[in-house]
Design a protein around this motif. Sequence first.
Motif, PDB file in Angstrom:
ATOM      1  N   PHE A  57      32.318  73.421  75.506  1.00  0.00           N
ATOM      2  CA  PHE A  57      32.311  72.952  77.038  1.00  0.00           C
ATOM      3  C   PHE A  57      33.297  71.963  77.271  1.00  0.00           C
ATOM      4  CE2 PHE A  57      27.845  72.882  74.713  1.00  0.00           C
ATOM      5  CZ  PHE A  57      27.685  74.105  75.473  1.00  0.00           C
ATOM      6  N   PRO A  58      34.631  72.469  77.676  1.00  0.00           N
ATOM      7  CA  PRO A  58      35.809  71.769  77.861  1.00  0.00           C
ATOM      8  C   PRO A  58      35.712  70.543  78.774  1.00  0.00           C
ATOM      9  CG  PRO A  58      36.578  74.001  77.924  1.00  0.00           C
ATOM     10  CD  PRO A  58      34.843  74.006  77.770  1.00  0.00           C
ATOM     11  N   ALA A  59      36.273  69.405  78.589  1.00  0.00           N
ATOM     12  CA  ALA A  59      36.259  68.326  79.260  1.00  0.00           C
ATOM     13  C   ALA A  59      37.157  68.753  80.683  1.00  0.00           C
ATOM     14  CB  ALA A  59      36.983  67.092  78.633  1.00  0.00           C
ATOM     15  N   TRP A 112      26.929  79.155  81.677  1.00  0.00           N
ATOM     16  CA  TRP A 112      26.147  78.657  80.807  1.00  0.00           C
ATOM     17  C   TRP A 112      24.673  78.178  81.543  1.00  0.00           C
ATOM     18  CZ3 TRP A 112      26.330  78.334  75.464  1.00  0.00           C
ATOM     19  CH2 TRP A 112      27.709  78.502  74.963  1.00  0.00           C
ATOM     20  N   ASP A 113      23.439  78.169  80.757  1.00  0.00           N
ATOM     21  CA  ASP A 113      22.272  77.734  81.571  1.00  0.00           C
ATOM     22  C   ASP A 113      22.408  76.162  80.917  1.00  0.00           C
ATOM     23  OD1 ASP A 113      19.576  76.746  81.698  1.00  0.00           O
ATOM     24  OD2 ASP A 113      18.968  78.813  81.637  1.00  0.00           O
ATOM     25  N   PRO A 114      22.079  75.286  81.950  1.00  0.00           N
ATOM     26  CA  PRO A 114      22.373  73.774  81.512  1.00  0.00           C
ATOM     27  C   PRO A 114      21.360  73.473  80.320  1.00  0.00           C
ATOM     28  CG  PRO A 114      22.019  74.239  83.997  1.00  0.00           C
ATOM     29  CD  PRO A 114      21.717  75.552  83.440  1.00  0.00           C
ATOM     30  N   ILE A 115      20.112  74.135  80.226  1.00  0.00           N
ATOM     31  CA  ILE A 115      19.560  73.708  78.850  1.00  0.00           C
ATOM     32  C   ILE A 115      19.928  74.246  77.703  1.00  0.00           C
ATOM     33  CG2 ILE A 115      17.989  75.836  78.863  1.00  0.00           C
ATOM     34  CD1 ILE A 115      16.514  72.287  78.473  1.00  0.00           C
ATOM     35  N   ASP A 116      20.741  75.312  77.810  1.00  0.00           N
ATOM     36  CA  ASP A 116      21.562  75.676  76.455  1.00  0.00           C
ATOM     37  C   ASP A 116      22.792  74.716  76.273  1.00  0.00           C
ATOM     38  OD1 ASP A 116      20.178  78.058  75.794  1.00  0.00           O
ATOM     39  OD2 ASP A 116      21.028  79.100  77.307  1.00  0.00           O
ATOM     40  N   ALA A 128      15.053  66.211  82.055  1.00  0.00           N
ATOM     41  CA  ALA A 128      15.206  66.566  83.295  1.00  0.00           C
ATOM     42  C   ALA A 128      16.603  66.036  84.083  1.00  0.00           C
ATOM     43  CB  ALA A 128      13.924  66.429  84.253  1.00  0.00           C
ATOM     44  N   GLY A 129      16.462  64.781  84.027  1.00  0.00           N
ATOM     45  CA  GLY A 129      17.751  63.977  84.625  1.00  0.00           C
ATOM     46  C   GLY A 129      19.003  64.445  84.007  1.00  0.00           C
ATOM     47  N   LYS A 130      19.369  64.719  82.883  1.00  0.00           N
ATOM     48  CA  LYS A 130      20.501  65.033  82.205  1.00  0.00           C
ATOM     49  C   LYS A 130      20.717  66.557  82.631  1.00  0.00           C
ATOM     50  CE  LYS A 130      20.622  62.170  78.347  1.00  0.00           C
ATOM     51  NZ  LYS A 130      20.857  62.231  76.729  1.00  0.00           N
ATOM     52  N   LEU A 131      19.641  67.437  82.843  1.00  0.00           N
ATOM     53  CA  LEU A 131      19.746  68.751  83.214  1.00  0.00           C
ATOM     54  C   LEU A 131      20.416  68.709  84.816  1.00  0.00           C
ATOM     55  CD1 LEU A 131      16.709  70.801  81.704  1.00  0.00           C
ATOM     56  CD2 LEU A 131      19.106  70.865  81.076  1.00  0.00           C
ATOM     57  N   GLU A 132      19.781  68.122  85.616  1.00  0.00           N
ATOM     58  CA  GLU A 132      20.173  67.950  87.124  1.00  0.00           C
ATOM     59  C   GLU A 132      21.622  67.557  87.046  1.00  0.00           C
ATOM     60  OE1 GLU A 132      20.652  68.710  90.641  1.00  0.00           O
ATOM     61  OE2 GLU A 132      18.761  69.227  89.402  1.00  0.00           O
ATOM     62  N   ARG A 133      22.083  66.724  86.252  1.00  0.00           N
ATOM     63  CA  ARG A 133      23.702  66.291  85.975  1.00  0.00           C
ATOM     64  C   ARG A 133      24.388  67.538  85.933  1.00  0.00           C
ATOM     65  NH1 ARG A 133      24.400  60.811  83.166  1.00  0.00           N
ATOM     66  NH2 ARG A 133      26.104  60.969  84.142  1.00  0.00           N
ATOM     67  N   LEU A 134      23.890  68.065  84.717  1.00  0.00           N
ATOM     68  CA  LEU A 134      24.800  69.229  84.340  1.00  0.00           C
ATOM     69  C   LEU A 134      24.695  70.277  85.578  1.00  0.00           C
ATOM     70  CD1 LEU A 134      23.484  69.749  80.627  1.00  0.00           C
ATOM     71  CD2 LEU A 134      25.642  68.877  81.389  1.00  0.00           C
TER      72      LEU A 134
END
Length: 197
Positions: free
Chosen positions: A191-193, A142-146, A123-129
């Motif tokens: 997902f390019p930097a 992109w959907d963050p979960i993908d 959940a924390g990583k998804l929020e950061r994305l």
Amino acid sequence: MPPASSPEATRDRILAAARAEFARYGIAGARIDRIAKAAKTSKERVYAYFASKEALYRLVSAEELTAIVEATGMDPADLPEYAGRLHDYYAAHPERFRVMQWGRLELDPERTDADDPVRATMAGKLERLRQAQKDGLLDRSWDPIDILVLLNQIAASWAGYLDLAPADPAEREHFLRDRRAAVVTAVERLFPAAHRS
């Protein structure tokens, strides 16, 4: 360091033995009597510290997850390099990758608490994305979960195939460096930097 006979030392030995047992046998295949023997304690003492084998696994996996998060540090603006760090971590610690995978294979997701460390970390990583997308650092289509699942799968793609790496240390190092480059390139294409000015 606590004395070898202290409760803290006993608990630490149990956790170390459990980590090795779960990595090798999974949750269903792990045996508390083997964990107790490896920890130089009794089966009863293991149950005095941990209510069940599943509770012991959940604590071990939470500790492993914390170690992975601390060692790899996700930067949503540079997902390719994050994938490279994950690859490096799993190549160096394949047993830790296995510990985490057993939970995905064997635990019933419907019996997982909302505050489960794996769920909380995701959940924390998804929020950061999501925030990185809002900030224009990641493609919003992109959907963050993908993003997260694809990224993790690419980064861990070699973790289950390390037996294909050469046995010679120098050749193995070169082989894994090439695999890392492939992981980073694959994630860079998806997902390019972000190039911050």
